[in-house]
Write an enzyme that holds these catalytic residues in place. Structure first.
Site, PDB file in Angstrom:
ATOM      1  N   LYS A  35      11.185  45.751  -2.458  1.00  0.00           N
ATOM      2  CA  LYS A  35      12.407  46.192  -1.762  1.00  0.00           C
ATOM      3  C   LYS A  35      13.455  45.130  -2.081  1.00  0.00           C
ATOM      4  O   LYS A  35      14.052  44.501  -1.198  1.00  0.00           O
ATOM      5  CB  LYS A  35      12.118  46.320  -0.256  1.00  0.00           C
ATOM      6  N   ASP A  39      -2.674  54.621   1.573  1.00  0.00           N
ATOM      7  CA  ASP A  39      -3.008  55.784   2.415  1.00  0.00           C
ATOM      8  C   ASP A  39      -2.340  57.040   1.859  1.00  0.00           C
ATOM      9  O   ASP A  39      -2.932  58.118   1.832  1.00  0.00           O
ATOM     10  CB  ASP A  39      -2.531  55.570   3.859  1.00  0.00           C
TER      11      ASP A  39
HETATM   12  C1  IPM Z   1      -6.577  48.725   5.647  1.00  0.00           C
HETATM   13  C2  IPM Z   1      -6.348  48.686   7.117  1.00  0.00           C
HETATM   14  C3  IPM Z   1      -6.221  47.250   7.574  1.00  0.00           C
HETATM   15  C4  IPM Z   1      -5.065  46.638   6.807  1.00  0.00           C
HETATM   16  C5  IPM Z   1      -6.082  47.044   9.082  1.00  0.00           C
HETATM   17  C6  IPM Z   1      -7.171  47.710   9.854  1.00  0.00           C
HETATM   18  C7  IPM Z   1      -5.982  45.584   9.451  1.00  0.00           C
HETATM   19  O1  IPM Z   1      -5.241  49.449   7.460  1.00  0.00           O
HETATM   20  O2  IPM Z   1      -7.548  48.100   5.177  1.00  0.00           O
HETATM   21  O3  IPM Z   1      -5.803  49.367   4.948  1.00  0.00           O
HETATM   22  O4  IPM Z   1      -3.921  46.773   7.222  1.00  0.00           O
HETATM   23  O5  IPM Z   1      -5.308  46.028   5.787  1.00  0.00           O
HETATM   24 MG    MG Z   2      -4.545  50.665   5.856  1.00  0.00          MG
END
Ligand code: IPM
Ligand code: MG
Length: 358
Positions: free
Chosen positions: A192, A253
């Site tokens: 960013k 994700d």
């Molecule tokens: C991931 C999870 C973790 C992160 C959390 C649970 C701390 O979201 O492994 O992606 O943010 O790394």
């Molecule tokens: Mg995560």
């Protein structure tokens, strides 16, 4: 080969999915003549319940004495109201830091058998998706200083800091370049830089390092907001995606979902040595915990990454990946990837089916 594996099953569906991966690893050991031992350890909410802290010193000590660590997932509503430094997630961040695992690799690929599970239009996914998210894992805002104070005019105020040093950026760039060399030799580095000073250093450092040490690798920059859009607009344009800790958390994700299910994505976390930590990228899914409906494939795939990247056993890793593809081709599905005409199975059965095909 003898290997000692620390197992941090964690919370929610963690125990079920790690049991599945252990069953598959045991089959691999039997088939290929290895001796794998497994040591269960507490981390996350279960550790808070048993010893009052998310990451007991004993767990760190034993993980550092192991050949690698297999992890399920941590967290759940039960611990949501605890202060930030005593939450289950703190255990996960803490073990990554304690093992100095600064490089997190998250391959998001579309399994041909699951093309229908992608929420995107067929035309966008029909040529396959294979995004390799290379996420910096021990720096940035997840580890920066933070605090709260009472502001005179605005009331209670909280702050976190994003901070990156040249050395931190260089070592994750090194990993991304090495991986890119074996693939399309193209990296998209996410930042960013139109707003953040830390991103401007990120951009400058990534280019300087790659140009000097990997002249055959091309680096292009993409702003994180645009990247989020491009992943759903045209996921096939991506190969290696190099990111900071927070951007990689969010974008992985998203990349997982466009490939069909977050229940299919594995990850490896490594530092300078071969001892790593292997975990699915999804969370502890407390709503389905204990019901034997979770998808163990992301964890089984993480175990395959352990075989390849920490133990140097590529044939065994391929055998696991082939077994998964076979089970999917035969039409077996857990609830998250179920589509019409397929055979619905639970977590345990899915793991058994995979193990049987090794
Ligand atoms: C991931 C999870 C973790 C992160 C959390 C649970 C701390 O979201 O492994 O992606 O943010 O790394
Ligand atoms: Mg995560």
């Amino acid at each position: 080969m003898n290997k000692h594996i620390a197992v941090l099953a964690g919370d929610g569906i963690g125990p079920e999915i790690t049991d599945g991966a252990i069953a598959v690893l045991k089959k691999v050991a039997e088939k290929y003549g290895h001796d794998f031992t497994f040591e269960p350890l507490l981390m996350g909410g279960c550790a808070i319940d048993a010893c009052g802290e998310p990451l007991p010193a004993h767990t760190v000590e034993r993980c550092l004495a192991s050949d690698s660590v297999l992890l399920g997932a941590v967290g759940g509503p039960k611990w949501d109201s605890l202060p930030g430094d005593r939450r289950p997630e703190k255990g996960l961040l803490g073990i990554r830091k304690a093992m100095n695992l600064y490089s997190n690799i998250r391959p998001a690929k579309l399994w041909p058998a699951l093309a229908d599970a992608s929420p995107l239009k067929k035309s966008l996914v029909e040529n396959g998706i294979e995004i390799l998210v290379v996420r910096e894992l021990t720096g940035g805002i997840y580890f920066g200083e933070r605090g709260r104070y009472e502001d005179e005019s605005m009331g209670e105020t909280a702050w976190d800091t994003e901070k990156y040093s040249v050395r931190e950026i260089e070592r994750i760039t090194e990993i991304a370049c090495k991986l890119a060399q074996k693939r399309t030799k193209k990296i998209i580095s996410v930042d960013k830089a139109n707003v953040l000073e830390s991103s401007r250093l990120w951009r400058k450092t990534v280019h300087a390092y790659a140009e000097k040490h990997y002249p055959d690798v091309t680096v292009e920059d993409m702003l994180v907001d645009n990247t989020a859009m491009q992943i759903v607009k045209n996921p096939a344009q991506f190969d290696v995606l190099l990111t900071s800790n927070m951007f990689g958390d969010i974008l992985s994700d998203e990349a997982a979902q466009v490939t069909g299910s977050i229940g299919m994505l594995a990850s490896s976390s490594l530092g300078d040595g071969t001892r790593g930590l292997y975990e699915p990228i999804h969370g502890s899914a407390p709503d389905i915990a204990g019901k034997d409906v979770a998808n163990p494939i992301a964890t089984v795939l993480s175990a395959a990454m352990m075989l390849r990247d920490s133990f140097g056993l590529p044939d065994e890793a391929r055998a696991v990946e082939r077994a998964i593809a076979q089970v999917l081709d035969e039409g077996y599905r857990t609830a998250d990837i179920l589509s019409e005409g397929m055979k619905k199975v639970g977590c345990k059965e899915m793991a058994t089916l995979i193990a049987e095909r090794i």
